[in-house]
Design a protein around this motif. Structure first.
Motif, PDB file in Angstrom:
ATOM      1  N   LEU A  42       0.829  -1.205   0.000  1.00 30.33           N
ATOM      2  CA  LEU A  42       0.000   0.000   0.000  1.00 30.33           C
ATOM      3  C   LEU A  42       0.866   1.258   0.000  1.00 30.33           C
ATOM      4  O   LEU A  42       0.577   2.225  -0.718  1.00 30.33           O
ATOM      5  CB  LEU A  42      -0.919  -0.016   1.223  1.00 30.33           C
ATOM      6  CG  LEU A  42      -1.946  -1.157   1.247  1.00 30.33           C
ATOM      7  CD1 LEU A  42      -2.539  -1.302   2.652  1.00 30.33           C
ATOM      8  CD2 LEU A  42      -3.051  -0.928   0.223  1.00 30.33           C
ATOM      9  N   VAL A  54      -8.377   6.781  -5.481  1.00 27.98           N
ATOM     10  CA  VAL A  54      -8.328   5.324  -5.498  1.00 27.98           C
ATOM     11  C   VAL A  54      -9.703   4.724  -5.240  1.00 27.98           C
ATOM     12  O   VAL A  54     -10.413   5.159  -4.330  1.00 27.98           O
ATOM     13  CB  VAL A  54      -7.342   4.801  -4.422  1.00 27.98           C
ATOM     14  CG1 VAL A  54      -7.290   3.282  -4.416  1.00 27.98           C
ATOM     15  CG2 VAL A  54      -5.951   5.375  -4.652  1.00 27.98           C
ATOM     16  N   GLU A  56     -11.230   1.382  -3.794  1.00 23.28           N
ATOM     17  CA  GLU A  56     -10.929   0.129  -3.102  1.00 23.28           C
ATOM     18  C   GLU A  56     -12.150  -0.779  -3.187  1.00 23.28           C
ATOM     19  O   GLU A  56     -13.237  -0.416  -2.733  1.00 23.28           O
ATOM     20  CB  GLU A  56     -10.558   0.350  -1.637  1.00 23.28           C
ATOM     21  CG  GLU A  56     -10.143  -0.965  -0.979  1.00 23.28           C
ATOM     22  CD  GLU A  56      -9.820  -0.845   0.494  1.00 23.28           C
ATOM     23  OE1 GLU A  56      -8.995  -1.641   0.968  1.00 23.28           O
ATOM     24  OE2 GLU A  56     -10.399   0.033   1.173  1.00 23.28           O
ATOM     25  N   SER A  59     -13.411  -3.314   0.828  1.00 23.46           N
ATOM     26  CA  SER A  59     -12.694  -2.611   1.894  1.00 23.46           C
ATOM     27  C   SER A  59     -12.722  -3.353   3.224  1.00 23.46           C
ATOM     28  O   SER A  59     -11.855  -3.138   4.072  1.00 23.46           O
ATOM     29  CB  SER A  59     -13.302  -1.212   2.100  1.00 23.46           C
ATOM     30  OG  SER A  59     -13.050  -0.386   0.997  1.00 23.46           O
ATOM     31  N   ASP A  64      -6.941  -1.195   5.337  1.00 21.17           N
ATOM     32  CA  ASP A  64      -6.064  -0.842   4.216  1.00 21.17           C
ATOM     33  C   ASP A  64      -6.362   0.570   3.715  1.00 21.17           C
ATOM     34  O   ASP A  64      -5.443   1.323   3.372  1.00 21.17           O
ATOM     35  CB  ASP A  64      -6.219  -1.846   3.071  1.00 21.17           C
ATOM     36  CG  ASP A  64      -5.748  -3.246   3.464  1.00 21.17           C
ATOM     37  OD1 ASP A  64      -4.914  -3.353   4.382  1.00 21.17           O
ATOM     38  OD2 ASP A  64      -6.219  -4.218   2.857  1.00 21.17           O
ATOM     39  N   ALA A  65      -7.644   0.932   3.653  1.00 19.60           N
ATOM     40  CA  ALA A  65      -8.002   2.288   3.251  1.00 19.60           C
ATOM     41  C   ALA A  65      -7.429   3.315   4.219  1.00 19.60           C
ATOM     42  O   ALA A  65      -7.016   4.411   3.811  1.00 19.60           O
ATOM     43  CB  ALA A  65      -9.516   2.428   3.159  1.00 19.60           C
ATOM     44  N   LEU A  68      -3.869   3.939   3.188  1.00 22.61           N
ATOM     45  CA  LEU A  68      -3.793   4.737   1.966  1.00 22.61           C
ATOM     46  C   LEU A  68      -4.097   6.201   2.249  1.00 22.61           C
ATOM     47  O   LEU A  68      -3.414   7.102   1.741  1.00 22.61           O
ATOM     48  CB  LEU A  68      -4.761   4.186   0.927  1.00 22.61           C
ATOM     49  CG  LEU A  68      -4.409   2.820   0.333  1.00 22.61           C
ATOM     50  CD1 LEU A  68      -5.553   2.314  -0.541  1.00 22.61           C
ATOM     51  CD2 LEU A  68      -3.112   2.890  -0.466  1.00 22.61           C
ATOM     52  N   VAL A  75      -9.572   7.864  -1.036  1.00 19.59           N
ATOM     53  CA  VAL A  75     -10.062   6.502  -1.253  1.00 19.59           C
ATOM     54  C   VAL A  75     -11.583   6.477  -1.293  1.00 19.59           C
ATOM     55  O   VAL A  75     -12.250   6.972  -0.386  1.00 19.59           O
ATOM     56  CB  VAL A  75      -9.559   5.546  -0.150  1.00 19.59           C
ATOM     57  CG1 VAL A  75     -10.023   4.119  -0.437  1.00 19.59           C
ATOM     58  CG2 VAL A  75      -8.042   5.602  -0.043  1.00 19.59           C
ATOM     59  N   ARG A  77     -14.125   4.041  -0.579  1.00 23.01           N
ATOM     60  CA  ARG A  77     -14.260   2.752   0.092  1.00 23.01           C
ATOM     61  C   ARG A  77     -15.554   2.066  -0.364  1.00 23.01           C
ATOM     62  O   ARG A  77     -16.614   2.689  -0.372  1.00 23.01           O
ATOM     63  CB  ARG A  77     -14.314   2.939   1.615  1.00 23.01           C
ATOM     64  CG  ARG A  77     -13.077   3.604   2.207  1.00 23.01           C
ATOM     65  CD  ARG A  77     -13.292   3.941   3.665  1.00 23.01           C
ATOM     66  NE  ARG A  77     -12.156   4.656   4.234  1.00 23.01           N
ATOM     67  CZ  ARG A  77     -11.466   4.252   5.300  1.00 23.01           C
ATOM     68  NH1 ARG A  77     -11.812   3.138   5.935  1.00 23.01           N
ATOM     69  NH2 ARG A  77     -10.449   4.962   5.744  1.00 23.01           N
ATOM     70  N   VAL A 113      -7.652  -0.779  -5.965  1.00 25.94           N
ATOM     71  CA  VAL A 113      -7.045  -1.699  -4.997  1.00 25.94           C
ATOM     72  C   VAL A 113      -8.066  -2.756  -4.625  1.00 25.94           C
ATOM     73  O   VAL A 113      -9.213  -2.435  -4.296  1.00 25.94           O
ATOM     74  CB  VAL A 113      -6.593  -0.947  -3.727  1.00 25.94           C
ATOM     75  CG1 VAL A 113      -6.119  -1.927  -2.658  1.00 25.94           C
ATOM     76  CG2 VAL A 113      -5.492   0.052  -4.060  1.00 25.94           C
ATOM     77  N   THR A 114      -7.653  -4.018  -4.681  1.00 24.82           N
ATOM     78  CA  THR A 114      -8.511  -5.094  -4.189  1.00 24.82           C
ATOM     79  C   THR A 114      -7.621  -6.198  -3.622  1.00 24.82           C
ATOM     80  O   THR A 114      -6.948  -6.924  -4.352  1.00 24.82           O
ATOM     81  CB  THR A 114      -9.468  -5.619  -5.281  1.00 24.82           C
ATOM     82  OG1 THR A 114     -10.278  -6.657  -4.741  1.00 24.82           O
ATOM     83  CG2 THR A 114      -8.746  -6.115  -6.510  1.00 24.82           C
TER      84      THR A 114
END
Length: 207
Positions: A42, A54, A56, A59, A64-65, A68, A75, A77, A113-114
């Motif tokens: 990340l 971004v 995601e 989530s 993780d969010a 970021l 993000v 989410r 992002v996944t």
């Protein structure tokens, strides 16, 4: 969390897996809090696309969010599981419901992002999902993704007793699938248990 293979419980793999996460969301959040297993990935994404917008997908609890956003990224989410959505809203986070298989992803984004999500996508659905991700990116946008390595697909049950569907893939198979969708692999990182299992993390770029 230990797991074991089980007979097919019936129903749509996607829908049944979501049901399982609805049942275990709070426990999952407690077990993964502060884990930071893929923090390095990340942070590397944040260095590659600073100040990025971004998406995601999946989530979950939002850990993780959080990383970021702390790195300066914006993000969006999303999660398909209502229990995770409610959990994040209790944390004061904005999050939307999104089904990566059936919903439009919006965009364009600087990155998607996944992490720990595509393992639950059936093999026949994966090409369409990756094409959808590519279509949601700006030219040169990045895709950060992790998958479990191995062979085969089927149902497993963890310590929670809830079944979930997992599809395993080799690194070569997954990189080829990314390329087919127009996503060029920039780097890979393995969490290796042996030569063919463990987790693969990939950063890819839209060509």
């Amino acid at each position: 969390m230990e797991s074991q293979n089980i007979p097919d419980p019936g129903g749509s793999p996607n829908a049944r897996t979501v049901e399982s996460y609805e049942e275990i969301a709070d426990d999952y959040a407690r077990e993964t809090a502060g884990g930071g297993v893929l923090t390095f990935a990340l942070e590397r994404l944040a260095e590659t696309v600073p100040d990025a917008h971004v998406l995601e997908i999946g989530s979950g609890p939002g850990w993780d969010a959080d990383i970021l956003e702390e790195s300066g990224l914006t993000v969006r989410r999303t999660d398909v599981t209502q229990a995770f959505i409610e959990l994040q809203r209790r944390r004061g986070k904005e999050i939307e419901q999104l089904d990566v298989i059936n919903d439009d992803l919006g965009g364009p984004y600087d990155a998607v992002v996944t992490l720990h999500v595509l393992q639950h996508v059936e093999p026949d659905d994966l090409p369409a999902v990756l094409t959808k991700v590519a279509g949601a990116l700006r030219p040169g946008g990045r895709f950060l993704v992790s998958i479990p390595l191995g062979e085969g697909a089927g149902w497993e049950v963890g310590e929670s007793g809830s079944p979930y569907y997992r599809a395993l893939r080799s690194e070569a198979e997954f990189v080829a699938a990314l390329a087919q969708a127009g996503l060029e692999t920039e780097w890979t990182e393995r969490g290796v248990e042996d030569e063919e299992t463990g987790w693969l993390c990939v950063l890819a770029r839209l060509r």
